[in-house]
Design a protein around this motif. Sequence first.
Motif, short mmCIF file in Angstrom:
data_model
loop_
_atom_site.label_atom_id
_atom_site.label_comp_id
_atom_site.label_asym_id
_atom_site.label_seq_id
_atom_site.Cartn_x
_atom_site.Cartn_y
_atom_site.Cartn_z
N THR A 2 0.62 -1.18 -0.03
CA THR A 2 0.03 -0.02 0.00
C THR A 2 1.10 1.27 0.18
O THR A 2 1.92 1.23 0.44
N LEU A 3 0.41 2.46 -0.27
CA LEU A 3 1.09 3.69 -0.37
C LEU A 3 1.32 3.96 0.99
O LEU A 3 2.38 4.65 1.35
N ASP A 4 0.53 3.58 2.03
CA ASP A 4 0.51 3.98 3.41
C ASP A 4 2.03 3.23 4.10
O ASP A 4 2.92 3.52 4.39
N GLN A 5 2.18 1.88 3.33
CA GLN A 5 3.25 1.24 3.80
C GLN A 5 4.59 1.96 3.09
O GLN A 5 6.00 1.90 3.81
N LEU A 6 4.59 2.27 1.96
CA LEU A 6 5.67 2.88 1.26
C LEU A 6 5.96 4.35 2.06
O LEU A 6 7.14 4.68 2.13
N ALA A 7 5.07 4.81 2.38
CA ALA A 7 5.19 6.25 2.91
C ALA A 7 5.63 6.11 4.44
O ALA A 7 6.90 6.59 4.70
N ALA A 8 5.47 4.83 5.05
CA ALA A 8 6.16 4.64 6.39
C ALA A 8 7.40 4.26 6.26
O ALA A 8 8.25 4.67 6.97
#
Length: 71
Positions: A2-8
């Motif tokens: 997910t984009l959230d995982q990549l942002a993290a």
Amino acid sequence: MTLDQLAALDLIVETGSFRAAAAQMHKAQSALSYAIRNLEEELGFQIFSREQYRAELTPEGRAFHSRSRRL
């Protein structure tokens, strides 16, 4: 993935720690750890080496982080 995982992932690398990244994302540190572990399981390799006090990018993790920044 997910984009959230990549942002993290990007924020962990930028700040140098899961704790600092979690604070900036207004999330619990355990939530970030869980997200990264799920990402590692999905990808089939470790992004971070957790053998020392601070997590460090593995060679595969460095390559993946470099490619993921394009997103």
